[in-house]
Structures are given as C-alpha cells and as structure tokens.
Design a protein around this motif. Structure first.
Motif, short mmCIF file in Angstrom:
data_model
loop_
_atom_site.label_atom_id
_atom_site.label_comp_id
_atom_site.label_asym_id
_atom_site.label_seq_id
_atom_site.Cartn_x
_atom_site.Cartn_y
_atom_site.Cartn_z
N GLU A 76 -12.75 45.72 -46.28
CA GLU A 76 -13.37 44.59 -46.99
C GLU A 76 -13.41 44.85 -48.49
OE1 GLU A 76 -17.55 42.03 -46.78
OE2 GLU A 76 -17.22 43.76 -45.48
N LYS A 77 -13.73 46.08 -48.88
CA LYS A 77 -13.77 46.42 -50.29
C LYS A 77 -12.38 46.31 -50.91
CE LYS A 77 -15.17 50.09 -53.45
NZ LYS A 77 -15.74 51.46 -53.56
N ARG A 78 -11.37 46.83 -50.19
CA ARG A 78 -9.99 46.75 -50.70
C ARG A 78 -9.52 45.31 -50.82
NH1 ARG A 78 -8.14 49.95 -47.39
NH2 ARG A 78 -7.23 48.52 -45.85
N GLU A 79 -9.85 44.51 -49.83
CA GLU A 79 -9.44 43.11 -49.88
C GLU A 79 -10.18 42.36 -50.98
OE1 GLU A 79 -7.04 41.60 -48.28
OE2 GLU A 79 -6.49 43.49 -47.30
N THR A 80 -11.45 42.73 -51.19
CA THR A 80 -12.20 42.09 -52.29
C THR A 80 -11.58 42.43 -53.64
OG1 THR A 80 -14.24 42.18 -50.98
CG2 THR A 80 -14.47 41.87 -53.35
N LYS A 82 -8.53 43.32 -54.14
CA LYS A 82 -7.23 42.66 -54.19
C LYS A 82 -7.38 41.18 -54.53
CE LYS A 82 -3.04 41.98 -51.44
NZ LYS A 82 -2.40 42.24 -50.12
N ARG A 83 -8.41 40.54 -53.94
CA ARG A 83 -8.65 39.12 -54.22
C ARG A 83 -9.05 38.90 -55.67
NH1 ARG A 83 -13.25 36.42 -54.17
NH2 ARG A 83 -14.32 38.16 -53.17
N LEU A 84 -9.90 39.82 -56.17
CA LEU A 84 -10.29 39.69 -57.58
C LEU A 84 -9.07 39.84 -58.51
CD1 LEU A 84 -13.65 41.69 -57.56
CD2 LEU A 84 -13.34 39.20 -57.69
N LEU A 85 -8.21 40.80 -58.15
CA LEU A 85 -7.01 40.98 -58.97
C LEU A 85 -6.11 39.75 -58.90
CD1 LEU A 85 -6.09 44.70 -58.17
CD2 LEU A 85 -7.03 43.79 -60.31
N GLU A 86 -5.98 39.18 -57.70
CA GLU A 86 -5.17 37.99 -57.55
C GLU A 86 -5.75 36.81 -58.33
OE1 GLU A 86 -2.27 37.58 -56.17
OE2 GLU A 86 -2.07 39.63 -55.41
N GLU A 87 -7.11 36.70 -58.24
CA GLU A 87 -7.76 35.61 -58.99
C GLU A 87 -7.58 35.79 -60.50
OE1 GLU A 87 -11.79 35.57 -57.76
OE2 GLU A 87 -11.40 34.60 -55.82
N LYS A 88 -7.69 37.04 -60.96
CA LYS A 88 -7.51 37.29 -62.40
C LYS A 88 -6.08 37.00 -62.83
CE LYS A 88 -8.12 40.84 -65.92
NZ LYS A 88 -8.49 42.23 -66.21
N LYS A 89 -5.15 37.45 -61.98
CA LYS A 89 -3.74 37.21 -62.27
C LYS A 89 -3.44 35.71 -62.28
CE LYS A 89 0.88 38.40 -60.65
NZ LYS A 89 1.66 39.12 -59.61
N HIS A 90 -4.02 35.01 -61.28
CA HIS A 90 -3.82 33.56 -61.23
C HIS A 90 -4.44 32.88 -62.45
CE1 HIS A 90 -3.16 29.68 -59.38
NE2 HIS A 90 -4.48 29.38 -59.52
N SER A 91 -5.65 33.37 -62.83
CA SER A 91 -6.30 32.79 -64.01
C SER A 91 -5.47 33.06 -65.26
CB SER A 91 -7.70 33.37 -64.16
OG SER A 91 -8.33 32.90 -65.33
N ASP A 92 -4.92 34.25 -65.40
CA ASP A 92 -4.08 34.56 -66.57
C ASP A 92 -2.83 33.68 -66.58
OD1 ASP A 92 -5.92 36.47 -67.28
OD2 ASP A 92 -4.81 38.15 -66.38
#
Length: 261
Positions: A220-224, A226-236
């Motif tokens: 769960e921590k790894r997926e969280t 990963k999701r935050l990184l994906e969201e940041k990447k998507h936001s960028d």
C-alpha cells in the motif's frame, strides 16, 4: 511347653495331642489354627467363600447323634503344630451358663477395644470378632437344640454370602471406577496435546497474519508513493501542455493580429 493358639471368643475344650515327632532335625514351626474361611477371606481383603454344601446331614438325622458330633460337623476343630507335634482342639460341648453369656459380651467389648476396631464403616477386625461371637452363640444354642443351631448356621452362611456379593460388587465398582479414571486421564492427556497443537497452529497463523499485514502495508505504501509520483508527473505534463498551449495561442494571436490591420 505347649504354646496355645490365638485366643478366640469361641469356647474350646483342652487341646489334644494328635501326633508326636521326636526328630531333632524337625524345625520349630507354629501354624495358625484353622479359621472360618469367611473370616480369613475378610481379613485378607479377598471375597468371602460361600458356605460348603452337602457336608452337613439333614436335621432328621441329627436327632440321635450326641452334641459333640453335631458341633464337630458344623464347627470344625482347629489344629496347629508346635515342635513337630500336631495338636487338635475341639469346640466345647458344655452348655453355657448365664454368667458365661454375660462374660462373652464383656470379652467382645474388651477385644474390640484392644484390637482398636472401628465402630462404623467397614472393619475386618470388628467383623472377625463378631463372627467369632456368632459362632459361639451357635455352639451354645446347638447344645440345647440342634435344629435351632443348624438354622442359625444357615443364617450365618447367608450373611457371609451376602457380604461376599457386596464385596464382589464393591471390587468390580472400584475396578470400573479405576478404568474410567484411567480413560479420563488418557482423554485429558490427548485433549491437552490437541490444545497444545491448536495453540501452536494459532501462533503460526497469527505470525502469518502479521507477515501478510506487513506485506500489505508495504504494498500500500509503495502504491501510494507510485500514485503520488504519477499524479505529480501528470500535473507537470498538464502544466507543460498549458504552457505550450498559451505559447501557441500567443503565436497565433501575433500572426493573426497584423492581418487585421
């Protein structure tokens, strides 16, 4: 000097020498006098044997024999050896007087105290003394009336057989209780072993649960992350696209604006 056998509440005649052995190599040996089988069995804790059958003549045939013969049939003489000599002692055929009966009662109470017989419950000592007293009463009554004596003898034998039945029942119940206790102990040991096995299984399962929870938390921590990184990447990417869009819009406006003029 002759050593008399153990004292009894039964009244006996003077002992008679049956056989004499003058061998010097004969060891000194004293045997116990013959005892009522029921009394001996009760003292040893074994079952009381039933009264012998077929040894006593019918009452009709006892009208003529003398009292000595009748007494010797229903109350056998006791024997013992001393210094290689065999002695025999018959029950007394002398009628009992009133003082002797009173003395019998006193001797019974005295022996009960001397031998520390229990007043209640099962007591082989008390049973033996009362059996001797009952035999003495049979002797006294048989001298006066053989029929009454034989009737009392049947009563005594019936009592002994009843006691034997109760004793057999008691021994079988004790054995049954012991078997049940052993089975319960065995079942208890099996249950304790099963409980121990189940507790070990429980501890293993709890350890597995903890391990799975730790893995779940890590995933769960790894997926969280990963999701935050994906969201940041998507936001960028969105910000870049917006920036590019604004630049393109500005270029289009700069191109279109001179044509309007």
């Amino acid at each position: 000097m002759m050593i008399p056998p153990s004292q009894s509440l039964m009244k006996y005649d003077n002992p008679v020498l049956v056989s004499k052995n003058t061998s010097a190599k004969t060891p000194k040996k004293t045997t116990k006098p013959k005892q009522n089988p029921a009394i001996a069995a009760l003292g040893s804790g074994g079952p009381i044997p039933a009264a012998p059958k077929g040894k006593l003549p019918p009452m009709d045939s006892l009208s003529n024999p003398p009292p000595e013969e009748i007494l010797n049939k229903i109350l056998p003489a006791r024997e013992w050896t001393e210094n290689g000599q065999l002695w025999r002692q018959f029950v007394s055929s002398t009628p009992a007087t009133r003082p002797e009966v009173e003395n019998l009662q006193g001797e019974l109470s005295k022996k009960l105290q001397q031998r520390q017989a229990r007043e209640t419950g099962i007591c082989p000592v008390r049973r033996e003394l009362y059996s001797q007293c009952f035999d003495e009463l049979i002797r006294q009554i048989t001298i006066e009336c053989a029929e009454r004596g034989l009737l009392l003898l049947k009563v005594r034998d019936e009592i002994q057989m009843t006691i034997a039945a109760y004793q057999t029942l008691y021994e079988s119940s004790v054995a049954f209780g012991m078997r049940k206790a052993l089975m319960a102990e065995q079942g208890k040991a099996d249950m304790e072993e099963k409980i121990q096995t189940l507790e070990e299984d429980k501890r293993d399962l709890e350890r597995q649960v903890l391990e799975l929870k730790a893995k779940c938390d890590a995933v769960e921590k790894r997926e969280t992350e990963k999701r935050l990184l994906e969201e940041k990447k998507h936001s960028d990417e969105i910000q870049n696209l917006k920036k590019i869009n604004q630049q393109l819009k500005a270029q289009i406006e700069s191109i279109v604006a001179p044509g309007k003029k």
